[in-house]
Write an enzyme that holds these catalytic residues in place. Structure first.
Site, mmCIF file in Angstrom:
data_model
loop_
_atom_site.group_PDB
_atom_site.id
_atom_site.type_symbol
_atom_site.label_atom_id
_atom_site.label_comp_id
_atom_site.label_asym_id
_atom_site.label_seq_id
_atom_site.Cartn_x
_atom_site.Cartn_y
_atom_site.Cartn_z
ATOM 1 N N ASP A 112 -67.000 15.087 19.168
ATOM 2 C CA ASP A 112 -65.663 15.154 18.371
ATOM 3 C C ASP A 112 -66.100 15.573 17.083
ATOM 4 O O ASP A 112 -67.330 15.761 16.535
ATOM 5 C CB ASP A 112 -65.054 13.581 18.377
ATOM 6 N N ASP A 155 -64.657 8.612 19.234
ATOM 7 C CA ASP A 155 -64.232 7.242 18.389
ATOM 8 C C ASP A 155 -62.951 6.956 18.750
ATOM 9 O O ASP A 155 -62.504 5.674 18.582
ATOM 10 C CB ASP A 155 -64.657 7.352 16.718
#
Lengths: 872, 264
Positions: free
Chosen positions: A329, A595
């Site tokens: 990410d 996350d």
């Protein structure tokens, strides 16, 4: 009729609620009906089933079989010591199972302490009165009051909003905040501006919302649910250990059956052959393998924890070492998730730019710090640092996602100003003048073109560009705040800065042959700019957006995945999982970092899921195999290094353990084929497999990563733990040498004791006991040398440092102490049918040990030379 | 062919109002009569009666305002025995029954009302498990189907009636290891065409692996609002040995789920 399309009254009617909320009694009834508002663990195995699994995997079953044979043999033919052997094997099974279970249980408990996602207390209106309740008590139909800083407890429809702005990043990954309203919307649920979702954050403003879904029925809960239903990929180590144990089982059973047959052919009794076959099986099965694999993984996971990578599943340790592709990410993983102003372009009016940034802003200054939208916080902080002036706010047109700008009316030093900030394409058309040399001049065509070009230039650098403008008024406006005839003040370019350690970590990944692909919910140009900044891409980026991903056929997407400089932008959770699935199908060993809640399914699907420990959501942490305690991408590289070392170390100690099988088999072969007294008893075999071999083998599992481990590509999927080379080295080379040492010592003692060929010896006679003890000592002595040889297959122990692995030295010390106990103490003698041997036996064995190292060092030298010549 | 008389069971739980809204919409679409039915055990608490009556009032008003011929019936006794005879006496075509979270479909050893109704009701039966109140009008309906679609006519009538009421898109979902080479089974494709003839938008999707898990993942990832499953035709032994996918999905549904049992 869907919840987002309903009018104000219809919302209350459909959800059986009222503007005064529901009654307390109704809330109780609905809680009983819908359950508590919480995310349940989906499909977790009970502790009992997890513990039971430790007793039922393949190697454990093999050991159960061996133990059963021992007990059967003891029942049918007592007095051969097989009862003790069976009990010892059972002890191995139990110790290993409990040890592994405790390791996994402890790491999971550490993760559970990180769980804190849904808010604890929530303001709701019940019986017409605002009260505070635990978030778990919220039910469908509840009228919840949201204020700035609150976490949204459940999915709800907005019925009243006052500049209510939420940040959906935990759910969607998008960092943009969104101002909500209560007007009906015809769009899809997640796209509508009159909905709030569990787990998201109220950035500013306030409002009232009516809950329609709680717990697992929320969008948050659904992601947790599919995370629980995604089938995890089996780790490579698990596959390899299964393969090794199957091969061992085949060798053991084939060996036992083969020698049973040979014994029958040479006329030995059934019972003797049966005992012999059991002995062969037990000699071949490496009873110490499981505990050493488990402990090696556990020690590696402890080392990884010291390097801030918390391992939740022991298999993830080695799986990480075999990874050849990381899908990462952007926000929060590669970047710091801190929007900051990187540049101000305001050649003539920087002071006024600062004033607009500071005053046309809805952040709240509290004792705990600045609270508000990340973009506004960045603008405010920058303006304050530049010393921007303050003023009195007299009016406001709030930010609107359609208008893409915000306007305020201020009195500053007695003068009235309209201050406007927003997207360049929204604000620039309203500007008719700019400052030059202190004077206000009209914006002509060339000036307009210049401003547009600057806007595009800044955007192409990946900056989020905010245009700032103002207008001075003579008097208070009668109606709306006027937004035309503005004076252009400047552009502020904002950026989420990358983590400082990321560029080096990416270089390390590159040299280790690991490819990194960015998969982000952010826009393409922004992602590309960050990627270039950190060195993730070097040439022209290939950007694939989420909507392209959905419509692209899988075959085409597979081809795109092979391209360099690849970036996935505007990706949804489903897109991410789809890409990860295709990469896994393509044969890659994939690690995924993330996350947010949206990352959870992909984290579960990947071979290794890596969640951020600080900024990560509880759903992401629970789905992941590894949690980075410092959110540092660089920690992944350290963890990969440790993971690669684990595979090498496990292979090294398999070599070590397997090598001792040959010196255990050769005595039996000699006994059968040549009629010599049995040189090594079953209890002595056990003393080696479960006693003297264990601690040095464990020490091999603790070997540090070799110096070149991150300069090599990931091991190929086709490369196995147990290879022909490993078997040949263990069985035909190291093992034979050990057998030679053992048998030499055996015959030396017999010869010096006056034994002659074909003379029968009583098994209780001192000479026989000493001879078998000498054989045992031969194996022990050469195993001491073997542990040094097995520290690396190709690197010289002098390069590694003879004393660099202190655990090896401790293992050898314990091995010698145990040998001393077995050979020189009465209890040891009684337990293992041994007798003390003379110092001359040890003197005979020392050269064997030294020569083992010399020969192996020579082999390593020729292997290295050959490899170097091949490279050239 | 469409339904002429639809029963909807209403009780003190709010989920029964969600289910009743499905019935109301189908009654509007099919121009059918609607019967709002409640049955209370003897000695039921006064608050239960009060809540049920409130729900009945609310729904009755809603249906009446939509121009549906609606009646309400309240009886005292065991619903498992009363409802089948009432439905037969009233000549109902379709019965909607709200499944409570404690009623485990497929657990034959349990004796909940739903098990009695599955055995005793002869009409089409829609057992509905509602998890949320937000989507009384589903936009996307997921219909998992086996290779051979049983009771095609009844199934078609129900799904077409449901999808037509809400102008929903229907996704026919099938799991098979052989799909890659042979395509969607013919029975499913022809079922899809029959739905399309009723002006229903139909998609076909496939999957692999554990049935229950795949249905749940498909429903969530494709944002389906409603799942319509067929009642499991597996016997007790089969369910013990090979599990009960319909039961697994309806026990922990990702969205409102209907278990459709065609009438006999």
């Amino acid at each position: 009729m869907r919840i987002q399309t309903l009018s104000h009254d219809e919302v209350f009617s459909t959800l059986l609620s009222t503007p005064q909320g529901i009654t307390a009694e109704e809330a109780t009834r609905r809680r009983a009906e819908y359950g508590p508002n919480e995310i349940r663990e989906v499909h977790t195995r009970s502790m009992f089933s997890r513990l039971a699994a430790q007793f039922t995997h393949f190697l454990a079953l093999l050991l159960w079989f061996a133990a059963a044979l021992c007990f059967l043999s003891e029942y049918l033919h007592p007095g051969e010591g097989l009862l003790r052997l069976g009990i010892a094997i059972l002890a191995v099974i139990f110790i290993n199972a409990i040890f592994t279970f405790i390791q996994e249980y402890r790491t999971e408990k550490a993760i559970e302490e990180l769980r804190k996602m849904l808010p604890f207390r929530v303001a709701v209106i019940r019986n017409g009165t605002e009260i505070e309740v635990d978030a778990v008590e919220v039910v469908p139909g509840d009228l919840v009051v949201l204020r700035e800083g609150d976490k949204v407890p459940a999915d709800a429809r907005v019925v009243q909003a006052s500049r209510l702005t939420v940040n959906n990043a935990p759910l969607t990954g998008e960092s943009d905040s969104r101002t909500l309203s209560d007007t009906p919307c015809e769009g899809e649920l997640l796209d509508c501006g009159n909905m709030v979702f569990a787990g998201t954050l109220v950035v500013s403003g306030s409002g009232q919302v009516v809950v329609y879904a709680t717990g697992m029925a929320t969008e948050f809960g659904k992601i947790a649910q599919i995370t629980g239903k995604v089938v995890e990929e089996v780790s490579p180590l698990h596959l390899e250990i299964t393969r090794v144990t199957r091969m061992v089982a085949i060798i053991a059973v084939a060996g036992g059956a083969g020698f049973f047959l040979i014994g029958s052919l040479v006329g030995r009794s059934f019972w003797d052959n049966f005992l012999f076959a059991i002995g062969i099986i037990i000699a071949t099965v490496p009873e110490g393998l499981l505990p050493t694999v488990t402990l090696s993984l556990a020690m590696a996971s402890r080392r990884m924890a010291r390097r801030n990578a918390l391992v939740k599943s022991l298999n993830a340790v080695e799986a990480l070492g075999s990874v050849d592709l990381i899908c990462t990410d952007k926000t929060g993983t590669l970047t710091q998730n801190l929007m900051t102003v990187k540049t101000l372009w305001s050649p003539e009016d920087p002071a006024m730019s600062g004033t607009v940034a500071r005053l046309c802003n809805n952040v709240t200054v509290t004792q705990q710090g600045i609270k508000g939208d990340p973009t506004e916080t960045a603008l405010y902080n920058y303006a304050v640092e530049q010393g921007a002036v303050t003023g009195e706010r007299l009016g406001e047109i709030p930010f609107d996602a359609d208008r893409k700008r915000m306007a305020t009316l201020h009195r500053i030093d007695g003068k009235l100003f309209v201050l406007i900030k927003g997207a360049g394409e929204s604000v620039l058309p309203l500007c008719t003048s700019r400052k030059k040399a202190g004077l206000s001049i009209p914006i002509d065509t060339s000036a307009a073109a210049e401003l547009k070009e600057m806007l595009q230039t800044m955007a192409s650098e990946g900056l989020r560009v905010i245009a700032l403008a103002y207008r001075e008024l003579d008097q208070l406006p009668e109606g709306e705040i006027p937004e035309e005839g503005l004076t252009f003040a400047g552009f502020m370019g904002l950026l989420d800065p990358p983590r400082p350690e990321v560029p080096q970590a990416l270089k390390d990944c590159h040299s280790a042959g690991i490819r990194v692909i960015m998969i982000t919910g952010d826009a393409g140009p922004t992602a590309a700019a960050i990627a270039r900044d950190i060195g993730l891409i070097t040439g022209e980026p290939v950007i694939i957006e989420g909507r392209e991903c959905v419509s692209m056929p899988d075959e085409q997407l597979r081809e795109e995945l092979k391209k360099d400089n690849l970036i996935f932008a505007r990706m949804s959770p489903q897109n991410k999982m789809h890409v990860v699935s295709l990469l896994i199908e393509g044969g890659h060993r994939v690690a995924v970092t993330g996350d947010g809640v949206n990352d959870a399914p992909a984290l579960k699907k990947a071979h290794v899921g890596i969640a951020m420990g600080l900024a990560g959501t509880s759903v992401a942490r629970e789905a992941a195999d590894i949690v980075l305690l410092d959110d540092n991408f660089a920690s992944i590289v350290h963890a990969i290094e440790e993971g690669r070392a684990v595979f090498e170390n496990i292979r090294n100690f398999i070599t070590y353990i397997f090598a001792s099988n040959i010196p255990e088999l050769i005595p039996y072969i000699g006994y059968i084929l040549f009629g010599i007294p049995l040189p090594l008893t079953i209890m002595q075999i056990l003393a080696v497999d479960l006693g003297t071999d264990m601690f040095p083998a464990l020490a091999l599992g603790a070997e540090k990563p070799s110096p070149d481990i991150m300069q090599r590509p990931p091991r190929p999927k086709s490369e196995h733990l147990l290879t022909r080379g490993v078997l040949m080295r263990a069985y035909l080379y190291l093992g034979l040498w050990e057998a030679l040492a053992g048998m030499s010592a055996y015959f030396y003692v017999l010869h010096t004791g006056g034994w002659s060929w074909s003379q029968t010896l009583a098994t209780t006679s001192t000479l026989y006991l000493q001879a078998t003890t000498a054989c045992l000592a031969g194996i022990i002595m050469t195993q001491i040398a073997n542990v040094f040889a097995c520290r690396s297959p190709n690197i010289s122990i002098f390069t590694l440092g003879i004393f660099s692995n202190r655990l090896v030295l401790a293992g050898i010390a314990s091995e010698l102490l145990l040998a001393a106990f077995i050979i020189y103490t009465p209890p040891g003698n009684a337990l293992f049918a041994c007798a003390p041997i003379a110092a001359s036996v040890w003197l005979l064995l020392i050269p064997f040990a030294i020569l083992l190292i010399v020969i192996d060092e020579s082999r390593k030298y020729f292997v290295r030379r050959s490899a170097a010549q091949t490279k050239v | 062919m469409s339904y002429r008389k639809i029963f909807s069971v209403v009780n003190e739980h709010t989920v029964s109002t969600v289910i009743a809204r499905y019935a109301v919409s189908m009654a509007v679409s099919c121009k059918a009569e609607l019967v709002l039915y409640a049955a209370h055990g003897e000695g039921s608490d006064e608050s239960i009666l009060r809540h049920t009556e409130r729900h009945l009032d609310h729904l009755f008003t809603e249906a009446f305002e939509l121009g549906i011929h609606v009646t309400r019936i309240t009886e005292i006794g065991n619903i498992g025995k009363l409802l089948p005879s009432r439905a037969q006496a009233e000549k109902a075509d379709l019965v909607f029954y709200p499944l409570m979270s404690y009623e485990r479909y497929g657990a034959d050893l349990q004796r909940h009302a739903v098990h009695q109704l599955l055995r005793a009701i002869s009409t089409d039966l829609a057992v509905v498990r509602a998890v949320g109140m937000a989507k009384p009008h589903p936009a996307h309906i997921l219909v998992p189907l086996a290779r051979v679609v049983g009771d095609k006519e009844r199934r078609l009538m129900f799904i077409a009636g449901l999808a037509g009421s809400f102008h929903s898109r229907v996704t026919l979902f099938h799991l098979s290891a052989e799909l890659d080479t042979k395509g969607m089974p013919d029975d499913i494709t022809s079922f899809g065409k029959l739905l399309q003839q009723q002006n229903i938008t139909v998609l076909e999707r496939s999957g692999r692996g554990d049935i229950g898990k795949s249905i749940t993942v498909e429903a969530i990832t494709r944002h389906n609002d409603l799942i319509v499953l067929g009642a499991s035709e597996r016997g007790l032994l089969q369910r013990l040995l090979f599990s009960n996918p319909a039961g697994d999905v309806i026990h922990q549904p990702p969205c409102n789920t209907i278990l459709f049992r065609p009438g006999r």
